[in-house]
Design a protein around this motif. Structure first.
Motif, short mmCIF file in Angstrom:
data_model
loop_
_atom_site.label_atom_id
_atom_site.label_comp_id
_atom_site.label_asym_id
_atom_site.label_seq_id
_atom_site.Cartn_x
_atom_site.Cartn_y
_atom_site.Cartn_z
N ALA A 1 0.83 -1.20 0.00
CA ALA A 1 0.00 0.00 0.00
C ALA A 1 0.87 1.26 0.00
O ALA A 1 0.60 2.22 -0.73
N GLU A 2 1.93 1.26 0.82
CA GLU A 2 2.84 2.40 0.88
C GLU A 2 3.52 2.63 -0.46
O GLU A 2 3.68 3.76 -0.92
N GLN A 3 3.92 1.53 -1.10
CA GLN A 3 4.61 1.64 -2.38
C GLN A 3 3.69 2.22 -3.45
O GLN A 3 4.10 3.08 -4.24
N ILE A 4 2.44 1.79 -3.46
CA ILE A 4 1.48 2.31 -4.43
C ILE A 4 1.22 3.79 -4.16
O ILE A 4 1.15 4.61 -5.09
N GLU A 5 1.09 4.15 -2.88
CA GLU A 5 0.88 5.57 -2.52
C GLU A 5 2.06 6.41 -2.98
O GLU A 5 1.87 7.53 -3.48
N SER B 1 -2.65 -12.07 -2.48
CA SER B 1 -3.38 -11.68 -1.28
C SER B 1 -2.84 -10.36 -0.72
O SER B 1 -3.61 -9.52 -0.23
N ALA B 2 -1.52 -10.15 -0.82
CA ALA B 2 -0.92 -8.90 -0.33
C ALA B 2 -1.41 -7.71 -1.15
O ALA B 2 -1.71 -6.65 -0.61
N VAL B 3 -1.50 -7.91 -2.46
CA VAL B 3 -1.97 -6.83 -3.34
C VAL B 3 -3.45 -6.55 -3.09
O VAL B 3 -3.87 -5.39 -3.00
#
Length: 233
Positions: A16-20, A49-51
């Protein structure tokens, strides 16, 4: 010994942090569709599952939204999500605080507009001024157009942040002065003087004109509310 344990973040939180981060640096832009879950798995070298969990987290934060059968999309900018609207509307009761913000923000926008305004901006401002100042809408659009004339998206977004409070204050103000032709004419002259300074590219004079205008409007609003309060008491 007091040793602080190192926290272990879930893989989905890191995803999530990487996508942000990719949204912030412009890799993914508002309105765009994110890569598919499979593509994100390959790109970030993580499991499905992580994605999926990361996308659910980002959806909950308002960073992305899901379309059934289509995937995840980056949310467009929405200024209403940046503030608690109940708190914002409560702030309209405090005219002094609202105008403190407006003076800081709008004197700067008037100055910048005088430097960066285009011929199209001047045409739009002239069109607004050519309509009688008989309502809050033309007043509001006049001030917003000055901000847009700066060409600075951050300034424009900051004005959007306080737009709800500005509109309410302008409604109150025009309700208060609508029967007073002398005050209406005075406000129109201030708008015209401010416009002429921006049109002439005189940044210092535009800044002065804006602060004088906001000082007058704040004073009249304060007088109106104090009058209402004393009458009720």
């Amino acid at each position: 010994m007091n040793i602080e344990k190192i926290s272990k973040k879930k893989v989905s939180a890191l995803v999530a942090e990487q996508i942000e981060n990719m949204i912030e640096d412009g890799t993914f832009r508002p309105g765009e569709k994110l890569p598919s879950i499979r593509e994100l798995c390959e790109l970030l070298d993580v499991g499905r599952s992580a994605v999926r969990d990361a996308l659910l987290t980002l959806n909950g934060k308002g960073a992305v939204y899901m379309k059934q059968g289509e995937g995840a999309f980056i949310c467009e900018f929405d200024s209403t999500k940046l503030f608690n609207q109940t708190a914002l509307h409560a702030a309209t009761k405090n005219i002094r605080e609202l105008f403190q913000v407006r003076k800081i923000l709008e004197t700067g926008t008037a100055e910048a507009a005088a430097i960066h305004r285009s011929e199209e901006d001047i045409r739009i401002l002239e069109g607004i001024l050519n309509n009688p100042l008989d309502g809050w809408e033309s007043d509001y659009h006049f001030h917003i157009t000055i901000t847009k004339a700066t060409g600075n998206m951050i300034l424009i977004q900051l004005m959007e942040y306080i737009s709800a409070t500005m509109k309410q204050a302008m409604k109150d103000f025009h309700c208060q002065i609508r029967e007073n032709k002398e005050t209406v004419e005075r406000i129109m002259k201030q708008h015209l003087y401010l416009f002429e300074a921006i049109k002439a590219g005189d940044a210092d004079e535009a800044k002065r004109a804006m602060i004088n205008h906001l000082n007058l409007v704040e004073e009249l609003l304060q007088e109106g509310f104090l009058g209402e309060t004393s009458t009720m008491e």
